[in-house]
Design an enzyme around this catalytic site. Sequence first.
Site, short mmCIF file in Angstrom:
data_model
loop_
_atom_site.label_atom_id
_atom_site.label_comp_id
_atom_site.label_asym_id
_atom_site.label_seq_id
_atom_site.Cartn_x
_atom_site.Cartn_y
_atom_site.Cartn_z
N GLU A 73 -0.66 -8.35 5.40
CA GLU A 73 -0.30 -8.47 6.81
C GLU A 73 -1.52 -8.49 7.72
O GLU A 73 -1.39 -8.83 8.91
CB GLU A 73 0.64 -7.32 7.22
CG GLU A 73 0.03 -5.95 7.32
CD GLU A 73 -0.08 -5.20 6.00
OE1 GLU A 73 -0.42 -4.01 6.04
OE2 GLU A 73 0.15 -5.82 4.93
N HIS B 104 -3.01 -5.27 1.55
CA HIS B 104 -2.40 -5.46 2.86
C HIS B 104 -2.43 -6.94 3.28
O HIS B 104 -3.31 -7.35 4.04
CB HIS B 104 -3.17 -4.67 3.93
CG HIS B 104 -3.06 -3.19 3.83
ND1 HIS B 104 -2.13 -2.47 4.53
CD2 HIS B 104 -3.77 -2.29 3.10
CE1 HIS B 104 -2.27 -1.18 4.26
NE2 HIS B 104 -3.26 -1.05 3.40
N CYS C 109 0.83 -1.20 0.00
CA CYS C 109 0.00 0.00 0.00
C CYS C 109 0.87 1.27 0.00
O CYS C 109 1.45 1.61 -1.03
CB CYS C 109 -0.99 -0.02 1.15
SG CYS C 109 -2.36 1.14 0.95
#
Length: 201
Positions: A183, A181, A80
Site C-alpha cells: 500500500e 506493505h 504485515c
Amino acid sequence: MTVRIGVLALQGDVREHRRALEEVGAATSAVRTVADLAAVDAIVIPGGESTTMSRLLGVFDLYDPLRAALAGGLPAYGSCAGMILLASEVLDTRPDARCLAAIDMTVRRNAFGRQVDSFETDLHVAGIDGAPVRAVFIRAPWVERVGDGVDVLARVPAEAGESAGTVVAVQQGVTLATSFHPEVTGDLRIHEHFLSMVRRG
C-alpha cells in the site's frame, strides 16, 4: 457488480489501503463495528501494531464476529500486522495477544528486526505478472511454517543475506497475507490480485 472491500480501521495503514483498492476498482469502507463488517464482501487487515490491533478487536467487540466471518469464507488480505493477525500461531508476541487463525501458518513477529532494520527488495510473487514487486519491510514478520493447503507466493531473494529464502507471502483459499506493505509503493498489483480473488469467490 461493484465489490465492497472493508478495511479494518482500528489502527494502521487504513487510508493507504483504501486508496489502493479504490484505484483498482473496488468500493471501500472502514470497518469498526459488527454492522460495518456485515456490509462488506471482503476485508483488509492493514499494517500497524499487531498487539494493539488484537486488543482493539476485543474493545470494539469485533474479535469473535471477525473470526467467525473468516471461518465462514469472508475473503481477507493482511499486510504485515495483518499477516500476524491472520495466522494460526504467532511467535514472539505478548501472552494476551490473539490471532484469527484464518491461515494455517506460524508467523514470527518482528522477525526482520526493529524499525531501523527496515528494508526494501524486489520479489517474484507467484500469480503477479510483469516486473518483480518492490517490497517494503517495516518491523515485518516472516512465516516459519505453513500447513497443508497454504500456497507460498514469495520468498526473500538470495541477495538479501541471512533472511534469504524466508517466506513472506502466502495464500490459503480466499485469504492472502504478505509480510510487506504494497500500500505504500504505488504498485497496485497485490491489491489487483486480491480483488480478483474476491470476484472469483
